[in-house]
Design a protein around this motif. Structure first.
Motif, short mmCIF file in Angstrom:
data_model
loop_
_atom_site.label_atom_id
_atom_site.label_comp_id
_atom_site.label_asym_id
_atom_site.label_seq_id
_atom_site.Cartn_x
_atom_site.Cartn_y
_atom_site.Cartn_z
N ARG A 24 16.16 -12.79 9.75
CA ARG A 24 15.75 -13.62 8.72
C ARG A 24 14.26 -14.04 9.18
N LEU A 25 14.03 -14.59 10.36
CA LEU A 25 12.73 -14.92 10.43
C LEU A 25 11.88 -13.80 10.46
N LYS A 26 11.98 -12.75 11.09
CA LYS A 26 11.17 -11.50 11.13
C LYS A 26 10.87 -11.09 9.64
N THR A 27 11.74 -11.32 8.78
CA THR A 27 11.47 -10.69 7.32
C THR A 27 11.09 -11.71 6.63
N ASN A 28 10.24 -12.88 7.16
CA ASN A 28 9.74 -14.10 6.35
C ASN A 28 10.77 -14.88 5.49
N PHE A 82 17.37 -23.98 11.54
CA PHE A 82 16.38 -24.39 12.56
C PHE A 82 16.85 -25.38 13.81
N ILE A 83 17.21 -26.23 13.18
CA ILE A 83 17.63 -27.41 14.21
C ILE A 83 18.71 -26.95 15.11
N GLY A 84 19.60 -25.99 14.54
CA GLY A 84 20.88 -25.57 15.56
C GLY A 84 20.25 -24.56 16.71
N ILE A 85 19.03 -24.05 16.37
CA ILE A 85 18.49 -23.16 17.43
C ILE A 85 17.47 -23.98 18.20
N LEU A 86 16.79 -25.08 17.65
CA LEU A 86 16.15 -25.77 18.80
C LEU A 86 16.66 -26.79 19.62
N GLU A 87 17.84 -27.13 19.24
CA GLU A 87 18.52 -28.07 20.21
C GLU A 87 19.45 -27.61 21.10
N ALA A 92 13.42 -32.43 12.94
CA ALA A 92 13.20 -32.30 11.58
C ALA A 92 11.62 -32.07 11.48
N HIS A 93 10.97 -32.94 12.36
CA HIS A 93 9.26 -32.77 12.04
C HIS A 93 8.90 -31.41 12.75
N ILE A 94 9.77 -30.94 13.69
CA ILE A 94 9.19 -29.47 14.21
C ILE A 94 9.37 -28.40 12.97
N VAL A 95 10.80 -28.55 12.45
CA VAL A 95 10.92 -27.77 11.35
C VAL A 95 9.95 -27.76 10.36
N GLN A 96 9.38 -28.84 9.92
CA GLN A 96 8.19 -29.26 8.82
C GLN A 96 7.23 -28.48 9.39
N ASP A 97 6.68 -28.51 10.73
CA ASP A 97 5.44 -27.90 11.24
C ASP A 97 5.65 -26.42 11.12
N LEU A 98 6.83 -25.70 11.52
CA LEU A 98 7.03 -24.45 11.35
C LEU A 98 6.74 -23.99 9.90
N LYS A 99 7.39 -24.74 8.90
CA LYS A 99 7.26 -24.54 7.58
C LYS A 99 5.83 -24.53 7.14
N PHE A 100 5.01 -25.61 7.55
CA PHE A 100 3.62 -25.83 7.31
C PHE A 100 2.83 -24.30 7.82
N LEU A 101 3.17 -23.98 9.02
CA LEU A 101 2.40 -22.80 9.35
C LEU A 101 2.72 -21.77 8.74
#
Length: 350
Positions: free
Chosen positions: A7-11, A19-24, A208-217
């Protein structure tokens, strides 16, 4: 995990909980690193691009609470390099194989647009096979246009955080997230290769802030994405906060490579500062750029954004040689190349 990577690869952006589940957790790290390395090899092979960093001024009008050269730090020995010294740095770097020069500095009002344009023009005129990257903060669009006309190719401006409330915790009231965001979109509109990014583990940051950064990017679609662990500085209001997580930074480099297969992603000096083999592991996690320092040794210690910055006593040739050995040990190779972003795979490069 395989479904989430696809899903990440296909945008198709993950939701916050995914996301948080992967990050933590480190549970998915091996899969993330393997896929990130596969993708970087598909686009860039084993090539690693070197950028010659020239920190030409440590004066800054801003008072960011995390930064060692903030205006309010009276313990900094301030300096400015003149154009001739900057050009000497480029001469040295060119002989050592650098084909991109990064002019980085605080937001120093001493350097007017004309000064910046003169430096850029001189470098591009002398080294026609090189790129110039600027990293000098927030400017008005007209200034960015002037730099671009003078020959600047790329611009680095990390947003640091994409959450408004978090931004206010890291910056004084005189700074505005909307202005920084507008600068990034102005730069894209003008035609720069644009770099953005954020600190990992900065004070008050949440997943949650990091997820927001990823979505901003994801919305911005930058050509370059620079992240590094937050590292504290003794002369800032955040001196008692811990450093950011090294392992979370590596995890995020891998995620960024999967999300942005074409991107230029540095293994930063901050990674090398927080761990002796940090840059090597950054490359293995998907990074493909390193930025050795070309600044004169006499001033390197004064450009201290955080404590214990590495390579402040090495001559340019020493930095170059050391990094080449590190890159080879990680299984990659430094190349003498301008290192432009590749929006297609190697068999169909733009």
């Amino acid at each position: 995990m395989g479904v989430m990577i696809e899903r990440l690869k296909t945008n198709r952006i993950l939701d916050n909980d995914e996301f948080i589940g992967i990050l933590e957790t480190d549970r998915y790290d091996a899969d993330l690193y393997a896929e990130a390395d596969r993708i970087r090899r598909e686009y860039y092979g084993t090539d690693v691009y070197i950028r010659g960093l020239i920190e030409f001024t440590n004066h800054c009008k801003n008072n960011c609470y995390y930064c060692g050269i903030r205006a309010g730090n009276e313990n900094v020995l301030r300096y400015r390099l003149d154009k001739e010294t900057v050009l000497d740095c480029c001469d040295n770097g060119y002989r050592l194989g650098y084909r991109t020069f990064v002019l980085q500095g605080g937001e120093d009002s001493y350097f007017k647009d004309k000064n910046i344009c003169d430096m850029v023009y001189e470098i591009k005129s002398k080294y026609t096979d090189c790129a110039v990257t600027l990293s000098i903060g927030e400017k008005e669009k007209t200034s960015y246009q002037e730099y671009y006309r003078a020959g600047a190719d790329r611009y680095l401006l990390r947003q640091e955080t994409s959450n408004l409330e978090h931004y206010k915790m890291l910056h004084p009231d005189s700074m505005f997230f909307e202005h920084r965001k507008r600068c990034l979109y102005d730069l894209k509109e003008i035609g720069y290769q644009v770099g953005a990014g954020f600190m990992v583990g900065s004070p008050y940051q949440t997943y949650a802030h990091i997820v927001q950064d990823l979505k901003f990017l994801k919305d911005l679609q930058p050509d370059m994405v620079g992240i590094g662990p937050y590292l504290t500085h003794k002369d800032t209001p955040f001196s008692q906060f811990p450093n950011g997580s090294f392992h979370l930074t590596l995890r995020l480099i891998a995620i960024l490579r999967i999300m942005f297969p074409y991107a230029l992603i540095p293994a930063t000096t901050a990674l090398g500062t927080i761990a002796p083999n940090g840059r090597e592991l950054g490359l293995k996690a998907g990074a493909n750029v390193v930025m050795p320092n070309l600044s004169p040794v006499t001033v390197r210690k004064q450009y201290e954004l955080y404590d214990n910055k590495i390579c402040t006593g090495e001559e340019a040739a020493e930095c170059r040689g050391c990094l080449e050995r590190r890159v080879v040990s990680a299984g990659y190779q430094i190349v003498t190349d301008i290192g432009n972003v590749r929006k297609k795979k190697r068999n169909g490069i733009l």
